[in-house]
Design an enzyme around this catalytic site. Structure first.
Site, short mmCIF file in Angstrom:
data_model
loop_
_atom_site.label_atom_id
_atom_site.label_comp_id
_atom_site.label_asym_id
_atom_site.label_seq_id
_atom_site.Cartn_x
_atom_site.Cartn_y
_atom_site.Cartn_z
N TYR A 1 4.46 -5.74 6.58
CA TYR A 1 5.64 -5.43 6.63
C TYR A 1 6.23 -3.91 7.23
O TYR A 1 6.32 -3.17 7.19
CB TYR A 1 6.28 -5.28 5.39
N GLU B 1 3.81 -20.42 1.17
CA GLU B 1 3.28 -18.67 0.33
C GLU B 1 4.71 -18.03 -0.52
O GLU B 1 5.97 -18.57 0.10
CB GLU B 1 2.55 -17.74 1.35
N ASP C 1 3.04 -8.24 -4.64
CA ASP C 1 4.01 -9.09 -3.67
C ASP C 1 4.62 -10.16 -3.39
O ASP C 1 5.27 -11.08 -2.97
CB ASP C 1 3.56 -8.40 -2.11
N ASP D 1 -0.63 -12.75 -2.79
CA ASP D 1 -2.00 -11.95 -2.38
C ASP D 1 -1.80 -11.05 -3.66
O ASP D 1 -0.78 -11.28 -5.05
CB ASP D 1 -1.74 -10.70 -1.28
#
Length: 609
Positions: A232, A477, A80, A83
């Site tokens: 999410y 990120e 994703d 990670d």
């Protein structure tokens, strides 16, 4: 007399300033170079066994046993973000965005020799979705435990965290996740249709089944997969059901799906919600733009009245972005960046910019204008907004920093990404364990040993400030869902600029009617047997030459089931026409059939005379 008093120094200074500005502008506007690099991010995020053509060389195979503990192969797909969890909802949204680019920016992607790479990026996701959908009412929605994964800082190749797989079924529904996956597969079927018709048909079969599953068994996926809530969390599933229906209508032309979107327009919020956001969680603006295309093309028919309401909401989103919405506008930073949320804000800017570029094309094709409360504007204004966001991302901002890693002279060098921050397994072959990664690599101030080209980081705050700090995950990120819209955006803006990187080897071949022998693939039936889906493939061999062809020998690879209509030669993977059909006359066709689970076999010509 010049304003510099005729001074040669003054003239030199002016030329230097102008040259510098031109150079900077050229850098901001090098969308073709940005497009090239963006594809590399998706290669860096690959899970599974990497292909020989892999260009991101610091990555290696990983996640090869995903799903096996639950009795299903879930190898492949994309990690994703920084990670190693494979979250289904943002991954599916990313594939939908890639596919939309392939469909509506086909001209630009083909012109820059990037269509092949686009299809490759899409297929890495869709092959995984096919595996994740082994039965009509089953969808494996996540691999990896988000909590344990985030407690560790290690390379994908060293993973020691849980690889638990989580599924949806009729007792554990997830209409949002199943609906988005249906939309992704329907959009991808359109992308592949000109190049690989049988694979396109497979994708469409899965899309239809997933939509039926999503609609029949209603529920939030985060209620069925609680592990995803902290990462999410879904705000609802109505938008995904409308989104899937809209894409299925475009992919099939079946009125059933358009009628679904019209009949549920009010109940599901499609014509009720005016949005100022388009994202992995909120698809309403996308639905509204996609359905407006039907109206703009004059194909609304009996549904025109409701489609006009959809377009009014599409206009609301576009006018809000242009700040011509009667005060109900988006927020922007002092530097002009669309600002929605503190955490990973650039994902909203990239998605909005792509969507408005698409809507600009739809309006232009219909010779229509955007009607806003503060006045009507031409379609070009939408594209100008899209360009402003792209330019900001690429360095035209107060920090003078490109937020696309690896692009331009200044970009983030401490990205919140495990693989980028730890030396490659080919450099440091000893494993990096969970805690060691935090101690040795996460907290270090030095630049990442691996540049993760094409990654769109979270971006600056509402005052245009960015802290290049690996521990600042809200800003540093990158994500799939944030980066994916850039493919279509950069393609649109780049036009026909040449690529700086070489495209991957050919893997999808359009029909070549000019070749002596042409193969036309199709799927004529599919069925389920013992939890496995089988397809009946039909292949037509056509002699396009002006003379007879005899002694034709074919090489058929990746064949796992029975075949009818060809005879084996005794050599591995080699087949020939039956005795009674030794010769194909000019213009003559012959077909054979095979059955197997999964995509089509690879058919090629070995020899003939």
């Amino acid at each position: 007399m010049s304003r510099f008093g005729g001074s040669l120094f003054g003239l030199s200074l002016l030329l230097t300033v102008l040259l510098g500005a031109a150079t900077a502008a050229a850098e901001y506007y090098n969308y073709g170079n940005a497009l090239d690099k963006t594809f590399l991010f998706f290669e860096a995020q690959r899970s599974g066994k990497l292909p020989a053509a892999q260009r991101v060389k610091w990555r290696s195979h990983s996640g090869l046993a995903d799903g096996l503990a639950q009795g299903v192969s879930l190898e492949g797909g994309y990690y994703d973000a920084g990670d190693h969890v494979k979250f289904g909802l943002p991954m599916a949204f990313a594939v939908t965005m890639l596919s939309w680019a392939a469909v509506d920016n086909q001209k630009e992607l083909s012109g820059s020799n990037q269509m092949q790479q686009t299809l490759w990026s899409i297929r890495w996701g869709t092959d995984y979705f096919i595996k994740a959908h082994p039965q009509p009412n089953v969808l494996w929605g996540q691999v990896g435990d988000g909590k344990s994964d985030h407690y560790c800082w290690e390379r994908a190749e060293d993973m020691t965290t849980s690889r638990t797989a989580y599924k949806l079924d009729q007792y554990h529904p997830g209409s949002d996740l199943a609906g988005e996956t249906a939309a992704a597969l329907a959009a991808a079927s359109l992308a592949f249709k000109p190049y690989n018709s049988s694979y396109s048909a497979i994708l469409l079969t899965h899309a239809k089944e997933l939509f039926s599953f999503a609609d029949k068994y209603r529920g939030l996926y985060t209620d069925s997969i609680p592990n995803a809530k902290a990462f999410y969390m879904s705000s609802g599933y109505s938008d995904e059901l409308l989104w899937a229906a809209a894409w299925l209508h475009r992919a099939t032309g079946d009125e059933y799906y358009l009628k679904y979107a019209v009949n549920n327009a009010g109940y599901m919020g499609g014509t009720g919600w005016g949005m100022k956001e388009f994202s992995w969680d909120n698809k309403y603006a996308g639905v509204q733009v996609l359905l407006s295309k039907i109206l703009l093309e004059g194909k609304g028919g009996a549904y025109t009245s409701t489609l006009k309401q959809y377009q009014m909401k599409a206009d609301y989103f576009a006018c809000a972005c242009l700040k011509k919405n009667g005060g109900y506008n988006i927020q922007t930073t002092p530097g002009g960046l669309m600002y929605v949320r503190e955490w990973n804000n650039l994902q909203y800017a990239s998605a909005a910019a792509f969507l408005l570029a698409i809507y600009s094309d739809y309006l232009s094709a219909a010779n229509a204008k955007l009607n806003c409360p503060d006045g009507s504007v031409p379609p070009q204004a939408l594209l100008d907004f899209s360009r402003s966001q792209a330019d900001y991302i690429l360095g035209k901002n107060r920090q003078g920093m490109s937020y696309l890693v690896g692009y331009g002279p200044k970009y983030p060098i401490r990205v919140h990404h495990r693989g980028a921050s730890i030396p490659s397994i080919f450099v440091q072959r000893s494993s990096v364990n969970c805690v060691q990664g935090f101690d040795s690599w996460y907290r270090r101030a030095q630049a990442d040993p691996n540049v993760i080209y094409g990654a769109l980081v979270g971006g600056p705050d509402q005052n245009d400030y960015y802290s290049d700090d690996r521990t600042n995950y809200e800003q540093s990120e990158p994500t799939l869902s944030g980066t994916a819209p850039l493919i279509g955006l950069f393609a649109k803006l780049s036009g026909k600029l040449a690529s700086a990187y070489k495209a991957a080897p050919t893997i999808y071949t359009p029909k070549q009617s000019g070749a002596p022998i042409e193969f036309l693939h199709s799927i004529t039936a599919n069925w389920m047997t013992w939890n496995t889906r089988y397809y009946r493939h039909k292949v037509i061999i056509k002699n396009n030459s002006q003379k007879p062809i005899s002694g034709l020998k074919l090489k058929i690879e990746d064949l796992t089931g029975p075949i009818w209509g060809l005879n084996p030669t005794g050599q591995k993977n080699t087949y020939q026409l039956p005795q009674w059909q030794k010769t194909l006359k000019a213009g003559q066709a012959y077909d054979f059939v095979y059955v197997q689970g999964g995509p089509q076999a690879k058919v090629s010509v070995l020899s003939y005379y």
